[in-house]
Design a protein around this motif. Structure first.
Motif, PDB file in Angstrom:
ATOM      1  N   GLY A   1       8.422   3.970  18.478  1.00 40.43           N
ATOM      2  CA  GLY A   1       6.895   3.614  18.752  1.00 40.43           C
ATOM      3  C   GLY A   1       6.034   4.727  19.210  1.00 40.43           C
ATOM      4  N   CYS A   2       6.443   5.938  18.675  1.00 37.28           N
ATOM      5  CA  CYS A   2       5.932   7.266  18.824  1.00 37.28           C
ATOM      6  C   CYS A   2       4.420   7.261  17.978  1.00 37.28           C
ATOM      7  CB  CYS A   2       6.350   8.461  18.654  1.00 37.28           C
ATOM      8  SG  CYS A   2       6.991   8.572  16.833  1.00 37.28           S
ATOM      9  N   GLY A   3       4.468   6.624  16.880  1.00 37.38           N
ATOM     10  CA  GLY A   3       3.255   6.667  16.049  1.00 37.38           C
ATOM     11  C   GLY A   3       2.816   7.853  15.212  1.00 37.38           C
ATOM     12  N   VAL A   4       3.971   8.658  15.129  1.00 37.79           N
ATOM     13  CA  VAL A   4       3.693   9.991  14.142  1.00 37.79           C
ATOM     14  C   VAL A   4       3.782   9.524  12.766  1.00 37.79           C
ATOM     15  CG1 VAL A   4       4.990  12.230  13.278  1.00 37.79           C
ATOM     16  CG2 VAL A   4       4.939  11.524  15.915  1.00 37.79           C
ATOM     17  N   CYS A   5       4.646   8.703  12.505  1.00 32.66           N
ATOM     18  CA  CYS A   5       4.534   8.100  11.052  1.00 32.66           C
ATOM     19  C   CYS A   5       3.042   7.571  10.648  1.00 32.66           C
ATOM     20  CB  CYS A   5       5.635   7.138  10.659  1.00 32.66           C
ATOM     21  SG  CYS A   5       5.666   5.788  11.626  1.00 32.66           S
ATOM     22  N   VAL A   6       2.581   6.970  11.680  1.00 32.04           N
ATOM     23  CA  VAL A   6       1.228   6.118  11.594  1.00 32.04           C
ATOM     24  C   VAL A   6       0.092   7.140  10.963  1.00 32.04           C
ATOM     25  CG1 VAL A   6      -0.267   4.549  12.181  1.00 32.04           C
ATOM     26  CG2 VAL A   6       1.941   4.216  12.616  1.00 32.04           C
ATOM     27  N   GLU A   7       0.297   8.345  11.990  1.00 36.32           N
ATOM     28  CA  GLU A   7      -0.933   9.176  11.935  1.00 36.32           C
ATOM     29  C   GLU A   7      -0.628  10.232  10.800  1.00 36.32           C
ATOM     30  OE1 GLU A   7      -3.508   9.723  13.696  1.00 36.32           O
ATOM     31  OE2 GLU A   7      -2.793   8.141  15.073  1.00 36.32           O
ATOM     32  N   LEU A   8       0.307  10.427  10.143  1.00 36.04           N
ATOM     33  CA  LEU A   8       0.871  11.153   9.191  1.00 36.04           C
ATOM     34  C   LEU A   8       0.754  10.647   7.827  1.00 36.04           C
ATOM     35  CD1 LEU A   8       3.125  14.031  10.789  1.00 36.04           C
ATOM     36  CD2 LEU A   8       0.645  13.940  10.712  1.00 36.04           C
TER      37      LEU A   8
ATOM     38  N   ASP B   1       0.781  -1.216  -0.177  1.00 35.72           N
ATOM     39  CA  ASP B   1      -0.163   0.015   0.056  1.00 35.72           C
ATOM     40  C   ASP B   1       0.944   1.336   0.044  1.00 35.72           C
ATOM     41  OD1 ASP B   1      -2.360  -1.537   0.089  1.00 35.72           O
ATOM     42  OD2 ASP B   1      -2.145  -1.711   2.269  1.00 35.72           O
ATOM     43  N   CYS B   2       2.101   1.256   0.138  1.00 36.75           N
ATOM     44  CA  CYS B   2       3.027   2.174   0.309  1.00 36.75           C
ATOM     45  C   CYS B   2       2.933   3.028  -1.063  1.00 36.75           C
ATOM     46  CB  CYS B   2       4.479   1.803   0.479  1.00 36.75           C
ATOM     47  SG  CYS B   2       5.613   3.259   0.598  1.00 36.75           S
ATOM     48  N   GLU B   3       2.892   4.327  -1.061  1.00 34.94           N
ATOM     49  CA  GLU B   3       2.870   5.230  -2.160  1.00 34.94           C
ATOM     50  C   GLU B   3       4.431   6.016  -2.236  1.00 34.94           C
ATOM     51  OE1 GLU B   3      -0.417   7.780  -1.841  1.00 34.94           O
ATOM     52  OE2 GLU B   3      -1.956   6.368  -2.194  1.00 34.94           O
ATOM     53  N   ALA B   4       5.184   5.428  -1.735  1.00 36.51           N
ATOM     54  CA  ALA B   4       6.535   6.151  -1.671  1.00 36.51           C
ATOM     55  C   ALA B   4       6.687   7.525  -1.924  1.00 36.51           C
ATOM     56  CB  ALA B   4       7.288   5.675  -2.763  1.00 36.51           C
ATOM     57  N   ASN B   5       5.809   8.466  -1.117  1.00 34.74           N
ATOM     58  CA  ASN B   5       6.025   9.809  -0.844  1.00 34.74           C
ATOM     59  C   ASN B   5       6.819  10.172   0.144  1.00 34.74           C
ATOM     60  OD1 ASN B   5       4.503   9.830   1.994  1.00 34.74           O
ATOM     61  ND2 ASN B   5       2.751   9.075   0.578  1.00 34.74           N
TER      62      ASN B   5
ATOM     63  N   ALA C   1      -1.177   7.582   2.771  1.00 37.62           N
ATOM     64  CA  ALA C   1      -1.643   6.556   2.153  1.00 37.62           C
ATOM     65  C   ALA C   1      -2.199   5.562   3.304  1.00 37.62           C
ATOM     66  CB  ALA C   1      -0.545   5.633   1.354  1.00 37.62           C
ATOM     67  N   ARG C   2      -1.976   5.984   4.562  1.00 38.88           N
ATOM     68  CA  ARG C   2      -2.421   5.026   5.636  1.00 38.88           C
ATOM     69  C   ARG C   2      -2.004   3.619   5.491  1.00 38.88           C
ATOM     70  NH1 ARG C   2      -3.763   8.083   9.735  1.00 38.88           N
ATOM     71  NH2 ARG C   2      -5.102   9.523   9.206  1.00 38.88           N
ATOM     72  N   ALA C   3      -0.474   3.662   5.168  1.00 38.43           N
ATOM     73  CA  ALA C   3      -0.003   2.013   4.708  1.00 38.43           C
ATOM     74  C   ALA C   3       1.108   1.745   5.770  1.00 38.43           C
ATOM     75  CB  ALA C   3       0.691   2.459   3.432  1.00 38.43           C
ATOM     76  N   ILE C   4       0.871   2.234   7.020  1.00 38.58           N
ATOM     77  CA  ILE C   4       1.632   1.818   8.129  1.00 38.58           C
ATOM     78  C   ILE C   4       1.089   1.408   9.146  1.00 38.58           C
ATOM     79  CG2 ILE C   4       3.455   2.547   9.799  1.00 38.58           C
ATOM     80  CD1 ILE C   4       4.123   4.889   8.267  1.00 38.58           C
ATOM     81  N   ASP C   5       1.281   0.100   9.514  1.00 39.58           N
ATOM     82  CA  ASP C   5       0.481  -0.541  10.552  1.00 39.58           C
ATOM     83  C   ASP C   5       1.252  -0.351  12.271  1.00 39.58           C
ATOM     84  OD1 ASP C   5      -1.386  -1.853   9.195  1.00 39.58           O
ATOM     85  OD2 ASP C   5      -0.147  -3.480   8.457  1.00 39.58           O
ATOM     86  N   PHE C   6       0.601  -0.285  13.069  1.00 41.15           N
ATOM     87  CA  PHE C   6       1.149  -0.042  14.423  1.00 41.15           C
ATOM     88  C   PHE C   6       0.743  -1.142  15.596  1.00 41.15           C
ATOM     89  CE2 PHE C   6       1.691   3.308  17.923  1.00 41.15           C
ATOM     90  CZ  PHE C   6       3.116   3.665  17.774  1.00 41.15           C
ATOM     91  N   PRO C   7       1.450  -2.307  15.353  1.00 42.95           N
ATOM     92  CA  PRO C   7       1.178  -3.496  16.220  1.00 42.95           C
ATOM     93  C   PRO C   7       2.119  -3.366  17.579  1.00 42.95           C
ATOM     94  CG  PRO C   7       2.775  -4.305  14.618  1.00 42.95           C
ATOM     95  CD  PRO C   7       2.317  -2.916  14.032  1.00 42.95           C
ATOM     96  N   GLU C   8       1.513  -4.026  18.291  1.00 42.85           N
ATOM     97  CA  GLU C   8       2.207  -4.185  19.660  1.00 42.85           C
ATOM     98  C   GLU C   8       3.574  -4.718  19.554  1.00 42.85           C
ATOM     99  OE1 GLU C   8      -0.859  -4.600  23.457  1.00 42.85           O
ATOM    100  OE2 GLU C   8      -0.597  -6.391  21.990  1.00 42.85           O
ATOM    101  N   ARG C   9       4.615  -4.280  20.143  1.00 41.46           N
ATOM    102  CA  ARG C   9       5.966  -4.765  20.106  1.00 41.46           C
ATOM    103  C   ARG C   9       6.005  -5.945  20.978  1.00 41.46           C
ATOM    104  NH1 ARG C   9      10.798  -1.765  18.869  1.00 41.46           N
ATOM    105  NH2 ARG C   9       9.294   0.220  18.792  1.00 41.46           N
ATOM    106  N   ASP C  10       6.647  -6.725  20.740  1.00 44.62           N
ATOM    107  CA  ASP C  10       7.052  -8.348  21.308  1.00 44.62           C
ATOM    108  C   ASP C  10       8.523  -7.966  21.955  1.00 44.62           C
ATOM    109  OD1 ASP C  10       7.710 -10.656  22.322  1.00 44.62           O
ATOM    110  OD2 ASP C  10       6.968 -11.829  20.671  1.00 44.62           O
TER     111      ASP C  10
END
Length: 315
Positions: A125-132, A91-95, A135-144
């Motif tokens: 794990g701050c989540g800034v990239c997920v929010e911004l 889903d990444c648009e490489a922007n 393409a909404r192409a970044i998942d944010f799963p829990e970290r093992d």
């Protein structure tokens, strides 16, 4: 009570209301302020001498108590804490927005079908990239972040853990280990929890000490030993936790040992005992056994130390 090497000194260590509420089973936390003082060797020997105790290895960043007590693992649990960002390449648009906004430099340029990837060792794990991400192409799963274990050893139940490489939230994992140790002690009818704490005065040490019944500081007669003992005694005083001090390898610098004991008393601690230098300690480590199981001068000193500590636990 803790009784010092000086037979004329004995001090009953009170348990505050807050400590009593938290420590349903008494917890003796063995800490050092610095690495290499012999803390883990002392804990392992005390565990063998005490019997019917629960041992908790809270040095989760570099756990090694299992090398001596050789526990048999009964349960293995994942330790999940925080989140990490993962790019869905389909889903990444490489922007490049993710790379622009990441202040930690965790987003790096990839190749081919993966124009950008996130380095999990650098991601905070701050989540800034997920929010911004447009393409909404970044998942944010829990970290093992590692594992924790319920085991049995020749000294009784043992709760220990292994933090993952470069993983964070060690204080949270320490809290899990301590809570599970309380559960194990209640289940087994144990009278004491022995905690092998981490070195230093940081988050995992604070998580190991908070609400404990008492702490035993194992130090050595060196300049760094005295300095780091003072720091950890100040930490114990801040949390109003009664503290005792044991000087390991005291006979390599008797004058330094006297100075450290004097310094410890000035910080409100009592002297629980001394342990002499003994090559049997190294032999025990090589053989994967405790010092008291091999015998020798240091083993005798540790037995004397436990007799003093046992009097306090029973009191």
């Amino acid at each position: 009570m803790f009784v010092s090497a000086n037979k004329s000194l004995s001090t009953t260590l009170p348990v505050t209301r807050g400590q009593a509420a938290y420590a349903r089973v008494p917890e003796l936390v063995v800490i050092s302020g610095k690495g290499g003082t012999g803390k883990t060797s002392v804990v392992a020997s005390l565990a063998v001498l005490a019997q019917n105790v629960v041992v908790a290895d809270c040095d989760v960043d570099a756990a090694d108590l299992h090398l001596v007590l050789e526990p048999r693992i009964l349960e293995t649990h994942r330790f999940v804490s925080g989140h990490e960002a993962v790019i869905r390449q389909a889903d990444c648009e490489a922007n490049g927005t993710c790379k622009e906004v990441c202040r930690f430099g965790a987003v790096i340029s990839g190749e081919g079908s993966a124009p950008f990837v996130i380095d999990p060792l650098v991601c905070e794990g701050c989540g800034v990239c997920v929010e911004l991400c447009p393409a909404r192409a970044i998942d944010f799963p829990e970290r093992d972040c590692g594992e924790w274990f319920v085991s049995t050893s020749r000294s009784g139940s043992m709760i220990h853990a292994r933090l993952g490489i470069a993983a964070e939230n060690s204080g949270k994992l320490v809290s899990i280990v301590r809570n599970e140790a309380q559960r194990a002690a209640a289940r087994d009818g144990s009278c004491l929890i022995l905690v092998d704490g981490p070195p230093g005065i940081g988050c995992p040490v604070i998580a190991s000490m908070t609400g404990a019944t008492g702490v035993l500081v194992v130090t050595e007669p060196t300049v760094s030993g005295a300095h780091d003992m003072a720091r950890v005694l100040e930490l114990a005083a801040h949390f109003r936790i009664p503290a005792a001090v044991c000087v390991n390898r005291w006979d390599i610098n008797p004058e330094g040992a006297e100075q450290i004991e004097s310094q410890a008393r000035q910080h409100g601690a009592v002297i629980a005992g001394r342990i002499r230098y003994d090559t049997t300690v190294t032999k025990a480590q090589v053989e994967g056994r405790t010092v008291v199981e091999l015998g020798g001068g240091a083993a005798d000193d540790i037995r004397s130390l436990w007799a003093h500590l046992e009097g306090w636990v029973d009191g």
